[in-house]
Design an enzyme around this catalytic site. Structure first.
Site, short mmCIF file in Angstrom:
data_model
loop_
_atom_site.label_atom_id
_atom_site.label_comp_id
_atom_site.label_asym_id
_atom_site.label_seq_id
_atom_site.Cartn_x
_atom_site.Cartn_y
_atom_site.Cartn_z
N SER A 49 0.80 -1.23 0.00
CA SER A 49 0.00 0.00 0.00
C SER A 49 0.83 1.28 0.00
CB SER A 49 -0.95 0.01 1.20
OG SER A 49 -0.22 0.12 2.41
N HIS A 90 1.21 4.40 6.78
CA HIS A 90 0.60 5.22 5.73
C HIS A 90 0.99 6.68 5.91
CE1 HIS A 90 -2.85 2.31 4.42
NE2 HIS A 90 -1.66 1.95 4.00
N ASP A 115 -7.95 6.13 4.54
CA ASP A 115 -8.00 4.99 5.46
C ASP A 115 -9.24 4.91 6.33
OD1 ASP A 115 -5.55 4.27 4.49
OD2 ASP A 115 -4.42 4.94 6.23
#
EC number: 3.4.21.89
Length: 172
Positions: A49, A90, A115
């Site tokens: 990701s 992230h 998210d």
């Protein structure tokens, strides 16, 4: 082959050496935790990701000591989601408010959406207290060993067996 059984002093020395290695690794981990103010000062990227910034298997070093500074949009952070055990790596994409109660929104570089689907039920944002640390460095692909060991449990048995065999067959 089993000569270590005949010499208990040598067997005890090998056991103590092994215990010394384990305790040294534990002390280093705890030292890093205290120095970085993070419960997990080193994490492994488990998914794609965050590509192209980080690849699956990259080993990340975290720092959580900048408590007086604001977390900035664009920083790559590792955070925990309430009720889940796996930390998420992230990028911080939006920030609402300031200070320790600011609402933060994250997104993986390789993901289409933010998210909010990953957060706990009823949680639309994360807060500063959810962040384990900011990424300050990495080593490519070194963490892939942990991914292989978790995806293929039989490898743990093989690896432990080989380590045990080395200890048994080692001569000084």
């Amino acid at each position: 082959m089993l000569s270590f059984l005949q010499n208990p002093r040598q067997a005890a020395a090998q056991v103590l050496n092994f215990a010394l290695i384990l305790s040294t690794a534990f002390m280093m981990w705890k030292g890093l935790s205290v120095a970085s103010d993070s419960p997990s000062p080193i994490v492994v990227v488990l998914s794609g990701s965050m590509e192209p910034a980080f690849q699956r298997g990259d080993l990340l070093f975290l720092w959580n000591r900048n408590l007086l500074e604001e977390t900035k949009v664009g920083e790559i952070v590792v955070y925990n989601v309430k009720g889940k055990d796996i930390p998420i790596v992230h990028r911080l994409v939006r920030k609402f408010g300031a200070g320790p109660k600011a609402k933060l929104l994250t997104k993986g570089d390789n993901n289409v959406a933010d998210d909010t689907e990953l957060y706990a039920r009823g949680q639309d944002y994360i807060e500063r207290e959810d962040i384990i640390g900011s990424v300050v460095g990495y080593i490519p692909f070194v963490g892939y060993v942990t991914i292989l060991l978790s995806e293929h449990p039989w490898l743990k048995t093989v690896m432990l067996g080989m380590m045990g065999l080395v200890v048994v067959l080692q001569r000084e």
